[in-house]
Design a protein around this motif. Structure first.
Motif, PDB file in Angstrom:
ATOM      1  N   LEU A 173       2.289  22.917  23.799  1.00  0.00           N
ATOM      2  CA  LEU A 173       3.608  22.363  24.098  1.00  0.00           C
ATOM      3  C   LEU A 173       4.711  23.118  23.372  1.00  0.00           C
ATOM      4  O   LEU A 173       5.823  23.264  23.893  1.00  0.00           O
ATOM      5  CB  LEU A 173       3.643  20.879  23.746  1.00  0.00           C
ATOM      6  CG  LEU A 173       2.794  19.974  24.641  1.00  0.00           C
ATOM      7  CD1 LEU A 173       2.732  18.562  24.070  1.00  0.00           C
ATOM      8  CD2 LEU A 173       3.332  19.944  26.063  1.00  0.00           C
ATOM      9  N   ASP A 174       4.424  23.610  22.178  1.00  0.00           N
ATOM     10  CA  ASP A 174       5.406  24.436  21.462  1.00  0.00           C
ATOM     11  C   ASP A 174       5.714  25.702  22.251  1.00  0.00           C
ATOM     12  O   ASP A 174       6.867  26.141  22.329  1.00  0.00           O
ATOM     13  CB  ASP A 174       4.883  24.799  20.074  1.00  0.00           C
ATOM     14  CG  ASP A 174       4.896  23.621  19.110  1.00  0.00           C
ATOM     15  OD1 ASP A 174       5.516  22.591  19.442  1.00  0.00           O
ATOM     16  OD2 ASP A 174       4.286  23.742  18.030  1.00  0.00           O
ATOM     17  N   ARG A 175       4.666  26.304  22.841  1.00  0.00           N
ATOM     18  CA  ARG A 175       4.880  27.494  23.671  1.00  0.00           C
ATOM     19  C   ARG A 175       5.678  27.148  24.925  1.00  0.00           C
ATOM     20  O   ARG A 175       6.560  27.906  25.350  1.00  0.00           O
ATOM     21  CB  ARG A 175       3.539  28.118  24.056  1.00  0.00           C
ATOM     22  CG  ARG A 175       2.797  28.755  22.891  1.00  0.00           C
ATOM     23  CD  ARG A 175       1.485  29.365  23.346  1.00  0.00           C
ATOM     24  NE  ARG A 175       1.702  30.430  24.331  1.00  0.00           N
ATOM     25  CZ  ARG A 175       0.713  31.068  24.958  1.00  0.00           C
ATOM     26  NH1 ARG A 175      -0.548  30.735  24.707  1.00  0.00           N
ATOM     27  NH2 ARG A 175       0.975  32.030  25.828  1.00  0.00           N
ATOM     28  N   GLN A 176       5.376  26.002  25.518  1.00  0.00           N
ATOM     29  CA  GLN A 176       6.155  25.571  26.679  1.00  0.00           C
ATOM     30  C   GLN A 176       7.621  25.377  26.311  1.00  0.00           C
ATOM     31  O   GLN A 176       8.523  25.812  27.039  1.00  0.00           O
ATOM     32  CB  GLN A 176       5.580  24.267  27.241  1.00  0.00           C
ATOM     33  CG  GLN A 176       4.228  24.400  27.912  1.00  0.00           C
ATOM     34  CD  GLN A 176       3.758  23.087  28.508  1.00  0.00           C
ATOM     35  OE1 GLN A 176       4.527  22.125  28.625  1.00  0.00           O
ATOM     36  NE2 GLN A 176       2.490  23.027  28.892  1.00  0.00           N
ATOM     37  N   ALA A 177       7.873  24.732  25.177  1.00  0.00           N
ATOM     38  CA  ALA A 177       9.249  24.469  24.757  1.00  0.00           C
ATOM     39  C   ALA A 177      10.018  25.773  24.542  1.00  0.00           C
ATOM     40  O   ALA A 177      11.184  25.885  24.934  1.00  0.00           O
ATOM     41  CB  ALA A 177       9.259  23.631  23.486  1.00  0.00           C
ATOM     42  N   ALA A 178       9.367  26.760  23.932  1.00  0.00           N
ATOM     43  CA  ALA A 178      10.023  28.048  23.709  1.00  0.00           C
ATOM     44  C   ALA A 178      10.396  28.698  25.033  1.00  0.00           C
ATOM     45  O   ALA A 178      11.472  29.296  25.160  1.00  0.00           O
ATOM     46  CB  ALA A 178       9.102  28.961  22.892  1.00  0.00           C
ATOM     47  N   TRP A 179       9.528  28.592  26.008  1.00  0.00           N
ATOM     48  CA  TRP A 179       9.805  29.171  27.335  1.00  0.00           C
ATOM     49  C   TRP A 179      10.924  28.408  28.024  1.00  0.00           C
ATOM     50  O   TRP A 179      11.845  28.997  28.583  1.00  0.00           O
ATOM     51  CB  TRP A 179       8.536  29.127  28.176  1.00  0.00           C
ATOM     52  CG  TRP A 179       8.532  30.026  29.370  1.00  0.00           C
ATOM     53  CD1 TRP A 179       7.988  31.274  29.468  1.00  0.00           C
ATOM     54  CD2 TRP A 179       9.094  29.740  30.669  1.00  0.00           C
ATOM     55  NE1 TRP A 179       8.172  31.774  30.739  1.00  0.00           N
ATOM     56  CE2 TRP A 179       8.850  30.863  31.494  1.00  0.00           C
ATOM     57  CE3 TRP A 179       9.771  28.654  31.207  1.00  0.00           C
ATOM     58  CZ2 TRP A 179       9.255  30.922  32.820  1.00  0.00           C
ATOM     59  CZ3 TRP A 179      10.198  28.717  32.538  1.00  0.00           C
ATOM     60  CH2 TRP A 179       9.925  29.834  33.330  1.00  0.00           C
ATOM     61  N   ILE A 180      10.858  27.087  27.983  1.00  0.00           N
ATOM     62  CA  ILE A 180      11.845  26.244  28.653  1.00  0.00           C
ATOM     63  C   ILE A 180      13.244  26.490  28.106  1.00  0.00           C
ATOM     64  O   ILE A 180      14.234  26.455  28.848  1.00  0.00           O
ATOM     65  CB  ILE A 180      11.443  24.761  28.516  1.00  0.00           C
ATOM     66  CG1 ILE A 180      10.184  24.479  29.345  1.00  0.00           C
ATOM     67  CG2 ILE A 180      12.582  23.833  28.928  1.00  0.00           C
ATOM     68  CD1 ILE A 180       9.580  23.107  29.105  1.00  0.00           C
ATOM     69  N   LYS A 181      13.344  26.778  26.808  1.00  0.00           N
ATOM     70  CA  LYS A 181      14.660  27.009  26.200  1.00  0.00           C
ATOM     71  C   LYS A 181      15.355  28.236  26.778  1.00  0.00           C
ATOM     72  O   LYS A 181      16.582  28.342  26.711  1.00  0.00           O
ATOM     73  CB  LYS A 181      14.509  27.169  24.680  1.00  0.00           C
ATOM     74  CG  LYS A 181      14.225  25.868  23.950  1.00  0.00           C
ATOM     75  CD  LYS A 181      14.043  26.103  22.465  1.00  0.00           C
ATOM     76  CE  LYS A 181      13.724  24.816  21.724  1.00  0.00           C
ATOM     77  NZ  LYS A 181      13.511  25.041  20.274  1.00  0.00           N
ATOM     78  N   GLN A 182      14.609  29.171  27.340  1.00  0.00           N
ATOM     79  CA  GLN A 182      15.202  30.376  27.923  1.00  0.00           C
ATOM     80  C   GLN A 182      15.960  30.075  29.214  1.00  0.00           C
ATOM     81  O   GLN A 182      16.771  30.885  29.653  1.00  0.00           O
ATOM     82  CB  GLN A 182      14.117  31.404  28.240  1.00  0.00           C
ATOM     83  CG  GLN A 182      13.309  31.870  27.059  1.00  0.00           C
ATOM     84  CD  GLN A 182      12.228  32.825  27.509  1.00  0.00           C
ATOM     85  OE1 GLN A 182      12.490  33.970  27.871  1.00  0.00           O
ATOM     86  NE2 GLN A 182      11.000  32.345  27.524  1.00  0.00           N
ATOM     87  N   PHE A 183      15.687  28.913  29.830  1.00  0.00           N
ATOM     88  CA  PHE A 183      16.238  28.623  31.149  1.00  0.00           C
ATOM     89  C   PHE A 183      16.898  27.242  31.159  1.00  0.00           C
ATOM     90  O   PHE A 183      16.334  26.279  31.666  1.00  0.00           O
ATOM     91  CB  PHE A 183      15.125  28.688  32.203  1.00  0.00           C
ATOM     92  CG  PHE A 183      14.477  30.036  32.285  1.00  0.00           C
ATOM     93  CD1 PHE A 183      15.027  31.049  33.057  1.00  0.00           C
ATOM     94  CD2 PHE A 183      13.328  30.306  31.557  1.00  0.00           C
ATOM     95  CE1 PHE A 183      14.438  32.292  33.118  1.00  0.00           C
ATOM     96  CE2 PHE A 183      12.730  31.544  31.618  1.00  0.00           C
ATOM     97  CZ  PHE A 183      13.290  32.553  32.396  1.00  0.00           C
ATOM     98  N   PRO A 184      18.111  27.145  30.587  1.00  0.00           N
ATOM     99  CA  PRO A 184      18.775  25.837  30.485  1.00  0.00           C
ATOM    100  C   PRO A 184      19.184  25.266  31.840  1.00  0.00           C
ATOM    101  O   PRO A 184      19.610  24.116  31.911  1.00  0.00           O
ATOM    102  CB  PRO A 184      20.010  26.146  29.619  1.00  0.00           C
ATOM    103  CG  PRO A 184      20.248  27.609  29.808  1.00  0.00           C
ATOM    104  CD  PRO A 184      18.893  28.226  29.965  1.00  0.00           C
ATOM    105  N   GLU A 185      19.058  26.069  32.918  1.00  0.00           N
ATOM    106  CA  GLU A 185      19.442  25.581  34.244  1.00  0.00           C
ATOM    107  C   GLU A 185      18.302  24.872  34.973  1.00  0.00           C
ATOM    108  O   GLU A 185      18.503  24.321  36.050  1.00  0.00           O
ATOM    109  CB  GLU A 185      19.888  26.773  35.129  1.00  0.00           C
ATOM    110  CG  GLU A 185      20.839  27.732  34.456  1.00  0.00           C
ATOM    111  CD  GLU A 185      20.109  28.897  33.757  1.00  0.00           C
ATOM    112  OE1 GLU A 185      20.737  29.929  33.524  1.00  0.00           O
ATOM    113  OE2 GLU A 185      18.895  28.753  33.470  1.00  0.00           O
ATOM    114  N   VAL A 186      17.117  24.898  34.380  1.00  0.00           N
ATOM    115  CA  VAL A 186      15.914  24.494  35.110  1.00  0.00           C
ATOM    116  C   VAL A 186      15.402  23.134  34.645  1.00  0.00           C
ATOM    117  O   VAL A 186      15.449  22.806  33.465  1.00  0.00           O
ATOM    118  CB  VAL A 186      14.814  25.571  34.942  1.00  0.00           C
ATOM    119  CG1 VAL A 186      13.557  25.197  35.711  1.00  0.00           C
ATOM    120  CG2 VAL A 186      15.334  26.923  35.416  1.00  0.00           C
TER     121      VAL A 186
END
Length: 209
Positions: A81-94
Protein backbone atom coordinates in the motif's frame (compact mmCIF):
# COMPACT_ATOMS: atom_id res chain seq x y z
CA UNK A 1 -4.13 -11.28 -21.04
CA UNK A 2 -5.68 -11.41 -17.57
CA UNK A 3 -4.83 -7.75 -16.93
CA UNK A 4 -6.38 -6.74 -20.29
CA UNK A 5 -9.65 -8.45 -19.44
CA UNK A 6 -9.77 -6.80 -16.03
CA UNK A 7 -9.03 -3.36 -17.47
CA UNK A 8 -11.74 -3.61 -20.13
CA UNK A 9 -14.28 -3.85 -17.31
CA UNK A 10 -12.93 -0.77 -15.58
CA UNK A 11 -15.95 1.54 -15.94
CA UNK A 12 -18.60 -0.97 -14.91
CA UNK A 13 -20.00 0.26 -11.61
CA UNK A 14 -20.21 -3.31 -10.33
CA UNK A 15 -19.28 -6.77 -11.52
CA UNK A 16 -21.77 -9.57 -11.95
CA UNK A 17 -21.44 -12.44 -9.49
CA UNK A 18 -19.35 -15.22 -10.99
CA UNK A 19 -21.67 -17.83 -9.49
CA UNK A 20 -25.00 -16.46 -10.82
CA UNK A 21 -27.37 -19.13 -12.09
CA UNK A 22 -29.17 -18.91 -15.43
CA UNK A 23 -32.51 -17.15 -15.09
CA UNK A 24 -31.61 -15.10 -12.02
CA UNK A 25 -32.70 -11.44 -12.09
CA UNK A 26 -30.15 -9.06 -13.55
CA UNK A 27 -28.24 -7.01 -10.99
CA UNK A 28 -29.84 -3.55 -11.12
CA UNK A 29 -26.48 -1.95 -10.24
CA UNK A 30 -25.33 -2.73 -13.79
CA UNK A 31 -28.12 -0.72 -15.41
CA UNK A 32 -26.74 2.22 -17.33
CA UNK A 33 -23.11 1.11 -16.99
CA UNK A 34 -22.76 0.49 -20.72
CA UNK A 35 -24.09 3.97 -21.52
CA UNK A 36 -21.72 5.58 -19.02
CA UNK A 37 -18.81 3.61 -20.45
CA UNK A 38 -19.67 4.59 -24.04
CA UNK A 39 -19.99 8.25 -23.06
CA UNK A 40 -16.58 8.19 -21.38
CA UNK A 41 -15.05 6.59 -24.46
CA UNK A 42 -16.53 9.20 -26.79
CA UNK A 43 -15.10 11.98 -24.61
CA UNK A 44 -11.67 10.36 -24.82
CA UNK A 45 -11.61 9.85 -21.06
CA UNK A 46 -12.27 6.11 -21.17
CA UNK A 47 -9.35 5.28 -23.42
CA UNK A 48 -6.87 7.17 -21.28
CA UNK A 49 -8.26 5.79 -18.04
CA UNK A 50 -7.74 2.28 -19.41
CA UNK A 51 -4.17 3.14 -20.38
CA UNK A 52 -3.49 4.59 -16.96
CA UNK A 53 -5.04 1.54 -15.30
CA UNK A 54 -2.74 -0.71 -17.31
CA UNK A 55 0.25 1.38 -16.31
CA UNK A 56 -0.72 1.26 -12.62
CA UNK A 57 -1.05 -2.54 -12.79
CA UNK A 58 2.37 -2.85 -14.46
CA UNK A 59 4.30 -0.54 -12.16
CA UNK A 60 2.98 -1.41 -8.68
CA UNK A 61 1.30 -4.41 -7.05
CA UNK A 62 -2.46 -3.84 -7.05
CA UNK A 63 -3.37 -6.61 -4.58
CA UNK A 64 -2.79 -7.25 -0.89
CA UNK A 65 -3.76 -10.41 1.03
CA UNK A 66 -5.14 -11.13 4.49
CA UNK A 67 -5.00 -13.81 7.13
CA UNK A 68 -8.06 -16.01 7.63
CA UNK A 69 -11.08 -14.08 8.96
CA UNK A 70 -8.95 -10.94 9.35
CA UNK A 71 -9.09 -7.39 8.04
CA UNK A 72 -5.82 -6.42 9.72
CA UNK A 73 -2.95 -5.28 7.49
CA UNK A 74 0.28 -7.21 7.96
CA UNK A 75 3.73 -5.83 7.16
CA UNK A 76 3.70 -7.07 3.58
CA UNK A 77 0.29 -5.50 2.91
CA UNK A 78 1.38 -2.16 4.37
CA UNK A 79 4.52 -2.18 2.20
CA UNK A 80 2.43 -2.77 -0.94
CA UNK A 81 0.00 0.00 0.00
CA UNK A 82 2.93 2.35 0.60
CA UNK A 83 4.06 1.68 -2.97
CA UNK A 84 0.53 2.31 -4.22
CA UNK A 85 0.35 5.59 -2.31
CA UNK A 86 3.65 6.78 -3.79
CA UNK A 87 2.36 6.04 -7.29
CA UNK A 88 -1.04 7.63 -6.66
CA UNK A 89 0.60 10.85 -5.47
CA UNK A 90 2.09 11.34 -8.96
CA UNK A 91 -1.39 11.71 -10.46
CA UNK A 92 -3.56 14.11 -8.43
CA UNK A 93 -6.15 14.13 -11.25
CA UNK A 94 -6.96 10.44 -10.94
CA UNK A 95 -9.50 8.58 -8.82
CA UNK A 96 -9.11 5.05 -7.47
CA UNK A 97 -11.41 2.34 -6.16
CA UNK A 98 -10.63 -0.47 -3.69
CA UNK A 99 -12.42 -3.81 -3.96
CA UNK A 100 -12.56 -6.23 -1.02
CA UNK A 101 -12.70 -10.02 -1.46
CA UNK A 102 -12.90 -13.11 0.75
CA UNK A 103 -12.53 -16.84 0.33
CA UNK A 104 -15.57 -19.13 0.31
CA UNK A 105 -15.47 -20.08 4.00
CA UNK A 106 -18.43 -18.61 5.87
CA UNK A 107 -21.80 -17.20 4.85
CA UNK A 108 -22.24 -14.80 1.95
CA UNK A 109 -23.57 -11.89 4.04
CA UNK A 110 -20.74 -12.23 6.55
CA UNK A 111 -18.17 -12.35 3.75
CA UNK A 112 -19.68 -9.23 2.20
CA UNK A 113 -19.09 -7.40 5.47
CA UNK A 114 -15.60 -8.85 5.82
CA UNK A 115 -14.69 -7.78 2.29
CA UNK A 116 -15.84 -4.25 3.08
CA UNK A 117 -13.76 -4.18 6.27
CA UNK A 118 -10.72 -5.19 4.25
CA UNK A 119 -11.37 -2.51 1.63
CA UNK A 120 -11.76 0.11 4.37
CA UNK A 121 -8.52 -0.99 6.00
CA UNK A 122 -6.67 -0.52 2.70
CA UNK A 123 -8.25 2.89 2.09
CA UNK A 124 -7.48 4.09 5.61
CA UNK A 125 -3.84 3.15 5.15
CA UNK A 126 -3.65 5.03 1.84
CA UNK A 127 -5.20 8.08 3.51
CA UNK A 128 -2.64 7.82 6.32
CA UNK A 129 0.06 8.07 3.64
CA UNK A 130 -1.28 11.39 2.38
CA UNK A 131 -3.86 10.40 -0.24
CA UNK A 132 -6.98 12.58 -0.22
CA UNK A 133 -9.92 10.38 0.78
CA UNK A 134 -12.05 12.14 -1.83
CA UNK A 135 -9.91 10.54 -4.54
CA UNK A 136 -10.72 7.06 -3.24
CA UNK A 137 -14.17 6.19 -4.51
CA UNK A 138 -16.77 4.24 -2.59
CA UNK A 139 -15.28 0.93 -1.54
CA UNK A 140 -16.88 -2.19 -2.97
CA UNK A 141 -17.08 -5.63 -1.37
CA UNK A 142 -17.28 -8.58 -3.73
CA UNK A 143 -17.36 -10.99 -0.80
CA UNK A 144 -16.68 -14.53 -1.98
CA UNK A 145 -18.17 -13.99 -5.47
CA UNK A 146 -14.91 -13.50 -7.41
CA UNK A 147 -12.31 -16.04 -6.26
CA UNK A 148 -8.96 -16.27 -7.96
CA UNK A 149 -8.77 -19.91 -6.93
CA UNK A 150 -11.97 -21.97 -7.19
CA UNK A 151 -12.13 -23.79 -3.87
CA UNK A 152 -14.44 -24.03 -0.89
CA UNK A 153 -11.41 -24.35 1.39
CA UNK A 154 -9.52 -21.48 3.08
CA UNK A 155 -7.38 -19.82 0.42
CA UNK A 156 -5.14 -16.81 1.14
CA UNK A 157 -5.00 -15.72 -2.49
CA UNK A 158 -8.77 -15.17 -2.44
CA UNK A 159 -8.60 -13.08 0.75
CA UNK A 160 -7.52 -9.81 -0.81
CA UNK A 161 -8.19 -6.22 -1.79
CA UNK A 162 -7.53 -4.88 -5.27
CA UNK A 163 -6.86 -1.21 -6.03
CA UNK A 164 -7.81 0.06 -9.49
CA UNK A 165 -7.91 3.30 -11.43
CA UNK A 166 -11.57 4.31 -11.72
CA UNK A 167 -11.49 7.63 -13.60
CA UNK A 168 -10.57 11.28 -13.37
CA UNK A 169 -11.47 14.10 -11.01
CA UNK A 170 -13.88 16.25 -13.02
CA UNK A 171 -12.91 19.52 -11.35
CA UNK A 172 -9.15 19.19 -11.74
CA UNK A 173 -7.70 21.84 -14.17
CA UNK A 174 -5.86 19.27 -16.30
CA UNK A 175 -9.02 17.22 -16.71
CA UNK A 176 -11.13 20.26 -17.50
CA UNK A 177 -8.67 21.04 -20.30
CA UNK A 178 -8.94 17.48 -21.60
CA UNK A 179 -5.24 16.77 -21.09
CA UNK A 180 -5.71 13.04 -20.54
CA UNK A 181 -2.74 12.00 -22.69
CA UNK A 182 -0.42 14.32 -20.77
CA UNK A 183 -1.59 12.77 -17.52
CA UNK A 184 -0.94 9.22 -18.71
CA UNK A 185 2.43 9.90 -20.28
CA UNK A 186 3.68 12.62 -17.95
CA UNK A 187 6.91 11.05 -16.75
CA UNK A 188 7.24 8.70 -19.74
CA UNK A 189 8.34 11.71 -21.78
CA UNK A 190 10.74 12.87 -19.08
CA UNK A 191 12.27 9.41 -18.74
CA UNK A 192 12.94 9.27 -22.50
CA UNK A 193 15.37 12.23 -22.38
CA UNK A 194 18.93 10.96 -22.53
CA UNK A 195 21.13 12.85 -20.06
CA UNK A 196 24.27 14.43 -21.50
CA UNK A 197 27.70 14.46 -19.94
CA UNK A 198 28.96 17.35 -22.09
CA UNK A 199 29.87 20.60 -20.39
CA UNK A 200 28.90 23.96 -21.84
CA UNK A 201 32.49 24.48 -23.08
CA UNK A 202 32.64 21.05 -24.74
CA UNK A 203 29.40 21.60 -26.59
CA UNK A 204 30.58 24.87 -28.22
CA UNK A 205 32.35 24.60 -31.64
CA UNK A 206 35.97 25.68 -31.70
CA UNK A 207 37.49 28.08 -34.21
CA UNK A 208 38.09 26.54 -37.61
CA UNK A 209 35.47 23.79 -37.27
Amino acid sequence: MIKSVAILGLFLSATACSHNQAGEPLDSSLMGAATANNTAMMRGEGEYAIQLAARFAEEVPTTINFDFNEARLDGEARAVLDRQAAWIKQFPEVRFRVYGHTDAVGGNSYNKRLGLRRARAAVNHLVSRGIDRRRLEAMVSQGESQPLILTQEPERRNRRTVTEVSGFLKRHPSVLDGKYAQIVYRDYVESAVVPTTLTAEQSLPTAGE
